[in-house]
Motif scaffolding. Structure first.
Motif, mmCIF file in Angstrom:
data_model
loop_
_atom_site.group_PDB
_atom_site.id
_atom_site.type_symbol
_atom_site.label_atom_id
_atom_site.label_comp_id
_atom_site.label_asym_id
_atom_site.label_seq_id
_atom_site.Cartn_x
_atom_site.Cartn_y
_atom_site.Cartn_z
ATOM 1 N N ARG A 217 0.856 -1.183 0.000
ATOM 2 C CA ARG A 217 0.000 0.000 0.000
ATOM 3 C C ARG A 217 0.889 1.228 0.000
ATOM 4 O O ARG A 217 1.734 1.384 0.870
ATOM 5 C CB ARG A 217 -0.886 0.024 1.245
ATOM 6 C CG ARG A 217 -2.203 -0.716 1.050
ATOM 7 C CD ARG A 217 -2.857 -0.949 2.379
ATOM 8 N NE ARG A 217 -3.350 0.283 2.984
ATOM 9 C CZ ARG A 217 -3.735 0.365 4.263
ATOM 10 N NH1 ARG A 217 -3.664 -0.686 5.034
ATOM 11 N NH2 ARG A 217 -4.174 1.507 4.745
ATOM 12 N N THR B 192 -0.804 4.737 8.669
ATOM 13 C CA THR B 192 0.307 3.946 9.200
ATOM 14 C C THR B 192 0.054 3.670 10.675
ATOM 15 O O THR B 192 0.190 2.526 11.145
ATOM 16 C CB THR B 192 1.644 4.692 9.039
ATOM 17 O OG1 THR B 192 1.818 5.057 7.672
ATOM 18 C CG2 THR B 192 2.810 3.842 9.501
ATOM 19 N N ALA C 203 6.207 -1.152 7.744
ATOM 20 C CA ALA C 203 5.912 0.220 7.337
ATOM 21 C C ALA C 203 7.224 0.905 6.993
ATOM 22 O O ALA C 203 8.144 0.926 7.792
ATOM 23 C CB ALA C 203 5.196 0.959 8.461
ATOM 24 N N ILE D 173 3.449 -1.127 3.977
ATOM 25 C CA ILE D 173 2.991 0.246 3.792
ATOM 26 C C ILE D 173 4.197 1.101 3.469
ATOM 27 O O ILE D 173 5.231 0.986 4.124
ATOM 28 C CB ILE D 173 2.335 0.757 5.089
ATOM 29 C CG1 ILE D 173 0.951 0.129 5.248
ATOM 30 C CG2 ILE D 173 2.252 2.272 5.091
ATOM 31 C CD1 ILE D 173 0.275 0.523 6.533
#
Length: 719
Positions: free
Chosen positions: A382, A399, A547, A587
DNA sequence: AGCACGCCGACT
DNA sequence: GTCGGCGTGCTC
């Protein structure tokens, strides 16, 4: 034939002649102790001569040829010569960098025997050892069958000490190793792609280069293991090169499990000198079947070489950055060609040089596009646009939400930020002052915990100023995000979460990296914060979210290789997310969600990325479409370095095929109080560039350098 | 790279 | 008078 031609570890591009009455051709490749000026040096005999080339009256006698080391065989000597020619490095110094350090000592080396250890009675031993001594129990069990020292040491801790004690009291016996064909333990069943790859490699007749492009989790290692098994079954040896990371023990353990009883030699910086020399000797004698090591291992004599493997072939640590600036990957290819054996270059994100070689048909492309574990899903990417979105302490609202979800589910998350410290800049809002290193052309990084400003390039340290040194302003602000700051931010946002930061600062103490990994595995950590260090290879089964923060800086860098490195790094860190039963999510916060690099990552389409990147490089005239060398110079003053390079440019031989650029200050102009400059030369014809460099070096070496230190880097990775 | 030799300044 | 500064020159 009483003369020896000797390679010595001196920065002179020539060999030295000595006389020795007893000299025979069998001395070629052996160590020799010789007088050199007022010193006594260890050299290696490269030739035996009837007549010396040097003035006979000036020749000194050699002290002794040592036979404590297997003589370096002709192919290895040929490899040294290739490196000397290709990298324009004195042959004597090539020889000495390639040899285990132990052999630089003029004292004879006592050759350790290759032994196998086994218990006289494993069952009895297990009964004698206290039940709770888990390590000893395990050792006693292992010793039921003959084991190598490496296998026993791999049991951990004081294992080897214990075995020695049992050896002393006779409960364990040592016996000479019997080299020979071995049987591999069964591994997991291969999928079709893996099986085809193994088949292709094993079917190769003579030299063949394979680019094994396998996505993360596609089981490249299984391909290596199966190809190696076939090699061992033929009674041949395998040479396996791995990057310089703290991952080698895991790989080593995997090899030991798969090839029980096989002599596997480990050659890396964690292995002590004596053990390294011993392993080298066993490989050279053909006793060890597998050599598993970092770039230095590429020079190990392997008489019955059957296969070369370079794992993570794109990794920059295969290139040595000082002295003999060789690329172990490239030397490995030369070596495979020389030995007439196949070589496998494996990576999820191959170097574009290798990719282009495959495109051009010089390498055969083997692709692993499936996850080896059935049902395993690739991580879901993403991209979170940070363009208009207000960030909260550098983090996107989504996030934070994703991290919260993981906490709620009891799963682990990794926040990846490749920048250690608290903040990369200390800034004064009033006058614009920024903390800079006095010795380098670099900003100082804020380390708030230690209350210091640190230079990440030279290691220099200064106390954190309370007021601005420029204007006296008391309101100084650390600017930007580092892992320390991220740690604080997350601790504030998720008060209950157990947060662990893993970077070079937090793992400075010996063993603390391992301890940290252990903690993650044990489920004692909810949110991991990590740099580069954590991107590679470590699998955490309960980690379902990665992330990525602050990756954009790699997109528009002056370094034309930056995007290639960024792709590799992100693909690698993305691979940390998710396991078979738990799909992973990645992410990425970015100002450029439409960037083709990110789009290619999203689709897990390295081929698309490579195609675009190579097209750009071709257009711009960059490697691999032409070949480069960099002449670097450093001095106390930049002008001196530049002046020396200008002089060097004047001495460059005329060649239509070679472009000589103007000298320029280096990207990092000042480093540790030394001013650096460089001069780029390039050509589309590798052989022409090589001939040019050879001629140029002669002129440059004749030139007095004064206080300027200079070096040549052929095929530089960084400019 | 070492290491020696060599010719000029402040110390026991 | 000597210890020692590092310039330069050589190493089979």
């Amino acid at each position: 034939m009483p003369y020896l031609r000797v390679a010595l570890d001196v920065p002179l591009p020539r060999l030295f002649d000595y006389w020795l009455d007893s000299a025979t051709p069998a001395d070629i490749g052996r160590r020799v102790v010789v007088p050199f000026g007022s010193r006594r040096l260890v050299g290696v005999v490269l030739a035996i001569l009837a007549e010396p080339e040097y003035e006979a009256s000036a020749i000194k006698p050699a002290e002794a040829v040592l036979d404590d080391m297997p003589a370096l065989p002709a192919p290895v000597l040929g490899l040294f010569q290739f490196c000397a020619d290709y990298y324009q490095h004195p042959l004597g110094q090539v020889v000495h960098t390639a040899l285990p350090t132990r052999f630089r000592d003029p004292n004879p080396y006592r050759v350790a025997e290759a032994l196998r250890y086994h218990a006289l009675d494993s069952v009895a031993l297990q009964a004698q050892v206290p039940k709770r001594a888990a390590l000893q129990q395990r050792l006693a069990q292992l010793l039921a069958t003959p084991r190598s020292e490496a296998e026993l040491r791999a049991a951990g801790g004081t294992a080897w000490k214990t075995v020695q004690a049992w050896l002393q009291d006779g409960r364990v016996r040592a016996e000479q190793l019997q080299p020979g064909a071995s049987v591999a333990a069964p591994g997991p069943a291969l999928n079709i792609e893996q099986a085809e790859a193994v088949q292709a490699i094993s079917a190769a007749q003579g030299f063949a280069a394979f680019l094994l492009h396998g996505i993360t989790g596609s089981g490249k290692t299984e391909v290596y293991l199966n190809a190696i098994a076939a090699v061992l079954a033929r009674g041949e040896q395998a040479l396996v090169l791995v990057p310089e990371i703290n991952l080698t023990p895991q790989l080593e353990a995997r090899f030991l499990r798969r090839f029980p009883g096989v002599d596997i030699v480990s050659l890396n910086s964690a292995v002590a000198d004596g053990e390294r020399a011993a392993g080298w000797v066993r490989a050279a004698r053909g006793e060890a079947s597998i050599v598993l090591g970092t770039r230095l291992a590429v020079f190990t004599p392997v008489p019955r070489l059957g296969l070369v493997v370079v794992d993570e072939e794109h990794d920059a640590s295969f290139k040595q950055q000082d002295g003999l600036r060789y690329s172990a990957r490239d030397v490995a290819v030369y070596r495979a060609r020389q030995a007439g054996v196949p070589i496998v270059l494996g990576s999820a994100t191959p170097a574009l040089e290798s990719w282009q070689n495959a495109e051009a048909g010089r390498y055969r492309h083997l692709r692993l596009s499936q996850r080896a574990v059935v049902g395993a899903q690739p991580p879901q990417w993403r991209l979170l646009s940070t363009k208009r979105q207000p960030l909260q302490d550098g983090l996107h609202a989504r996030t934070l939400a994703a991290l919260g979800e993981r906490l709620a589910r009891g799963e682990q998350a990794l926040v990846f930020l490749n920048r250690r410290g608290y903040a990369p800049v200390m800034h004064c809002g009033e006058c614009g002052w920024m903390a800079a290193c006095t010795r380098c052309s670099a900003r100082l990084t804020v380390h708030l915990r230690e209350r210091t400003l640190r230079c990440h390039h030279c290691g220099d340290e200064a106390p954190l100023p309370r007021v601005c040194p420029g204007c006296g302003n008391q309101d100084m602000k650390p600017l930007g995000q580092g892992t320390q700051r991220l740690e604080d931010t997350l601790a504030e946002r998720f008060p209950g979460a157990r947060i662990l930061r893993i970077d070079r600062d937090s793992t400075r103490r010996k063993g603390s990296f391992e301890a940290a990994l252990q903690a993650v595995h044990a489920g004692e950590v909810d949110i991991l914060i990590g740099t580069q260090m954590l991107a590679k290879g470590h699998d955490f089964p309960n980690l379902t979210l990665v992330a990525v923060v602050g990756a954009d800086s790699g997109l528009y860098s002056a370094d034309f290789r930056a995007s290639e490195r960024l792709y590799a790094q992100l693909a690698q860190v993305a691979g940390r997310a998710g396991r078979a039963d738990k799909p992973g999510e990645v992410i990425l916060q970015t100002d450029f969600p439409e960037h083709p690099l990110y789009q290619a990552l999203l689709d897990d389409d390295y081929a698309a990325f490579a195609a675009t990147e190579l097209a750009e490089r071709k257009l711009a005239g960059f490697p691999p479409f032409l070949h480069q060398a960099v002449l670097r110079a450093e001095a106390d003053r930049l002008d001196d370095a530049l002046a020396w390079l200008r002089q060097a440019a004047l001495l460059a031989p005329l060649s239509e095929a070679v472009t000589v650029w103007d000298p320029v200050a280096a990207g990092m102009m000042r480093l540790a109080n030394r001013e650096r400059a460089q001069l780029l030369v390039q050509s589309t014809a590798r052989s022409r560039l090589l001939a040019f460099l050879a001629e140029w070096m002669v002129a440059l070496r004749a030139q007095k350098a004064g206080k300027v230190r200079w070096s040549l880097d052929v095929d530089p990775l960084e400019l």
